[in-house]
Motif scaffolding. Structure first.
Motif, PDB file in Angstrom:
ATOM      1  N   ASN A 137       2.606  -7.254  -9.136  1.00  0.00           N
ATOM      2  CA  ASN A 137       1.780  -6.040  -9.583  1.00  0.00           C
ATOM      3  C   ASN A 137       0.938  -5.305  -8.587  1.00  0.00           C
ATOM      4  N   PHE A 138       1.160  -4.083  -9.387  1.00  0.00           N
ATOM      5  CA  PHE A 138       0.553  -2.255  -8.099  1.00  0.00           C
ATOM      6  C   PHE A 138      -0.880  -2.424  -7.972  1.00  0.00           C
ATOM      7  N   THR A 139      -1.251  -2.694  -6.962  1.00  0.00           N
ATOM      8  CA  THR A 139      -3.180  -3.171  -7.476  1.00  0.00           C
ATOM      9  C   THR A 139      -3.403  -1.420  -6.019  1.00  0.00           C
ATOM     10  N   TYR A 140      -2.798  -0.955  -4.980  1.00  0.00           N
ATOM     11  CA  TYR A 140      -2.761   0.439  -4.426  1.00  0.00           C
ATOM     12  C   TYR A 140      -1.710   1.551  -4.610  1.00  0.00           C
ATOM     13  N   ILE A 141      -2.015   2.573  -4.797  1.00  0.00           N
ATOM     14  CA  ILE A 141      -0.953   3.638  -4.211  1.00  0.00           C
ATOM     15  C   ILE A 141      -1.230   4.912  -4.406  1.00  0.00           C
ATOM     16  N   ASP A 142      -0.578   5.458  -2.462  1.00  0.00           N
ATOM     17  CA  ASP A 142      -1.512   6.752  -2.059  1.00  0.00           C
ATOM     18  C   ASP A 142       0.388   7.114  -2.104  1.00  0.00           C
ATOM     19  N   SER A 143       0.588   8.220  -2.488  1.00  0.00           N
ATOM     20  CA  SER A 143       1.560   9.258  -2.173  1.00  0.00           C
ATOM     21  C   SER A 143       1.361  10.305  -2.129  1.00  0.00           C
ATOM     22  N   GLY A 144       1.272  10.639  -0.659  1.00  0.00           N
ATOM     23  CA  GLY A 144       1.375  11.612   0.794  1.00  0.00           C
ATOM     24  C   GLY A 144      -0.638  12.597  -0.182  1.00  0.00           C
ATOM     25  N   SER A 145      -1.445  11.328  -0.166  1.00  0.00           N
ATOM     26  CA  SER A 145      -2.722  12.092   0.078  1.00  0.00           C
ATOM     27  C   SER A 145      -3.458  11.232   1.016  1.00  0.00           C
ATOM     28  N   LYS A 146      -3.310  11.070   2.482  1.00  0.00           N
ATOM     29  CA  LYS A 146      -3.548  11.004   3.370  1.00  0.00           C
ATOM     30  C   LYS A 146      -5.042  10.163   3.284  1.00  0.00           C
ATOM     31  N   LYS A 147      -5.254   9.351   2.954  1.00  0.00           N
ATOM     32  CA  LYS A 147      -6.567   9.127   2.554  1.00  0.00           C
ATOM     33  C   LYS A 147      -7.112   8.763   4.322  1.00  0.00           C
ATOM     34  N   SER A 148      -8.053   9.497   4.524  1.00  0.00           N
ATOM     35  CA  SER A 148      -8.866   9.390   5.904  1.00  0.00           C
ATOM     36  C   SER A 148      -8.901   7.763   6.446  1.00  0.00           C
ATOM     37  N   GLU A 149      -8.605   7.805   7.644  1.00  0.00           N
ATOM     38  CA  GLU A 149      -8.216   6.871   8.966  1.00  0.00           C
ATOM     39  C   GLU A 149      -8.296   5.152   7.556  1.00  0.00           C
ATOM     40  N   PHE A 150      -6.869   5.820   6.493  1.00  0.00           N
ATOM     41  CA  PHE A 150      -7.350   4.314   5.946  1.00  0.00           C
ATOM     42  C   PHE A 150      -7.748   3.169   5.623  1.00  0.00           C
ATOM     43  N   LYS A 151      -9.120   3.618   5.144  1.00  0.00           N
ATOM     44  CA  LYS A 151     -10.416   2.584   4.745  1.00  0.00           C
ATOM     45  C   LYS A 151     -10.143   2.267   3.692  1.00  0.00           C
ATOM     46  N   ASP A 152      -9.583   3.452   2.347  1.00  0.00           N
ATOM     47  CA  ASP A 152      -9.027   2.506   1.671  1.00  0.00           C
ATOM     48  C   ASP A 152      -7.557   1.482   0.928  1.00  0.00           C
ATOM     49  N   LEU A 153      -6.593   2.346   2.214  1.00  0.00           N
ATOM     50  CA  LEU A 153      -5.898   0.931   2.411  1.00  0.00           C
ATOM     51  C   LEU A 153      -6.295  -0.176   2.329  1.00  0.00           C
ATOM     52  N   ARG A 154      -7.586  -0.457   3.799  1.00  0.00           N
ATOM     53  CA  ARG A 154      -7.930  -1.542   4.524  1.00  0.00           C
ATOM     54  C   ARG A 154      -8.584  -2.601   2.980  1.00  0.00           C
ATOM     55  N   THR A 155      -9.351  -1.289   2.191  1.00  0.00           N
ATOM     56  CA  THR A 155      -9.805  -2.419   1.685  1.00  0.00           C
ATOM     57  C   THR A 155      -9.453  -2.647   0.090  1.00  0.00           C
ATOM     58  N   ALA A 156      -7.482  -2.219  -0.188  1.00  0.00           N
ATOM     59  CA  ALA A 156      -7.102  -2.593  -1.285  1.00  0.00           C
ATOM     60  C   ALA A 156      -6.450  -3.302  -0.534  1.00  0.00           C
ATOM     61  N   VAL A 157      -6.220  -4.550   0.767  1.00  0.00           N
ATOM     62  CA  VAL A 157      -5.967  -4.610   1.438  1.00  0.00           C
ATOM     63  C   VAL A 157      -6.642  -6.065   1.033  1.00  0.00           C
ATOM     64  N   LEU A 158      -8.193  -6.244   1.511  1.00  0.00           N
ATOM     65  CA  LEU A 158      -8.945  -7.322   1.324  1.00  0.00           C
ATOM     66  C   LEU A 158      -9.216  -7.175  -0.428  1.00  0.00           C
ATOM     67  N   ASP A 159      -9.141  -6.642  -1.299  1.00  0.00           N
ATOM     68  CA  ASP A 159      -9.179  -6.490  -2.645  1.00  0.00           C
ATOM     69  C   ASP A 159      -8.202  -7.405  -3.350  1.00  0.00           C
ATOM     70  N   ALA A 160      -7.030  -6.991  -2.858  1.00  0.00           N
ATOM     71  CA  ALA A 160      -5.933  -8.046  -3.094  1.00  0.00           C
ATOM     72  C   ALA A 160      -5.876  -9.318  -2.569  1.00  0.00           C
ATOM     73  N   LEU A 161      -7.074  -9.766  -1.520  1.00  0.00           N
ATOM     74  CA  LEU A 161      -7.049 -11.359  -0.830  1.00  0.00           C
ATOM     75  C   LEU A 161      -8.007 -12.180  -2.273  1.00  0.00           C
ATOM     76  N   LYS A 162      -9.096 -11.254  -2.296  1.00  0.00           N
ATOM     77  CA  LYS A 162     -10.201 -12.240  -3.433  1.00  0.00           C
ATOM     78  C   LYS A 162      -9.023 -11.907  -4.388  1.00  0.00           C
ATOM     79  N   MET A 163      -7.898 -11.489  -5.191  1.00  0.00           N
ATOM     80  CA  MET A 163      -7.823 -11.725  -6.968  1.00  0.00           C
ATOM     81  C   MET A 163      -7.030 -13.313  -6.321  1.00  0.00           C
TER      82      MET A 163
END
Length: 163
Positions: A137-163
């Motif tokens: 299942n999708f837990t993170y989607i970023d289509s073009g927002s260019k979130k700063s320094e990939f902090k949110d992408l990294r957090t999404a990976v860490l969160d997915a590891l906890k599931m």
């Protein structure tokens, strides 16, 4: 006649049902990707894994400028075999190979992936990022927002590891 043409033009500019954006929690669509190393990758091979997708193309400047940050992310999680970093590109293999001589990219790179991009990246915004959990299942989607320094992408990976 003019009204009919105007109506048809307006209707054609509206997104169709098949063009709706993917949402968090939805199951990832089936896919089949051809990787630069000659192997293929499908959703069947990713079952039970966390998958980080980056959709891109070689002449997209924002797609290229984020490669060093994404390489750091891959390095951070390199010992975790439950995470796959996959970068489906729109370009042909030869073009990507030439680019990688100048810009190394540590994701598994798929080529000629327009069909998969259309299924995931409905709005065709580049670069776009998706995280899929071990259940598919999708837990993170970023289509073009260019979130700063990939902090949110990294957090999404860490969160997915906890599931």
């Amino acid at each position: 006649m003019f009204r009919i043409l105007l109506l048809l033009t307006l209707l054609s500019s509206l997104p169709s049902v098949g063009q709706q954006e993917i949402k968090i929690g939805e199951t990832a669509p089936n896919f089949k990707l051809w990787l630069l190393d000659g192997s293929k990758l499908t959703n069947e091979e990713t079952k039970g894994k966390i998958v980080v997708f980056k959709f891109w193309f070689t002449s997209c400047m924002p797609c290229l400028t984020d490669i060093p940050k994404l390489n750091k992310l891959v390095k951070e999680f390199e010992k975790n075999k439950d995470i796959l970093f996959i970068a489906p590109a729109l370009d042909r293999k030869l073009i990507i190979d030439k680019l990688l001589e100048v810009h190394p990219f540590n994701f598994k790179i798929a080529y000629s992936a327009m069909d998969v991009s259309r299924n995931f990246n409905k709005l065709q915004v580049y670069p776009s990022y998706f995280v899929i959990n071990k259940k598919g299942n999708f837990t993170y989607i970023d289509s073009g927002s260019k979130k700063s320094e990939f902090k949110d992408l990294r957090t999404a990976v860490l969160d997915a590891l906890k599931m």
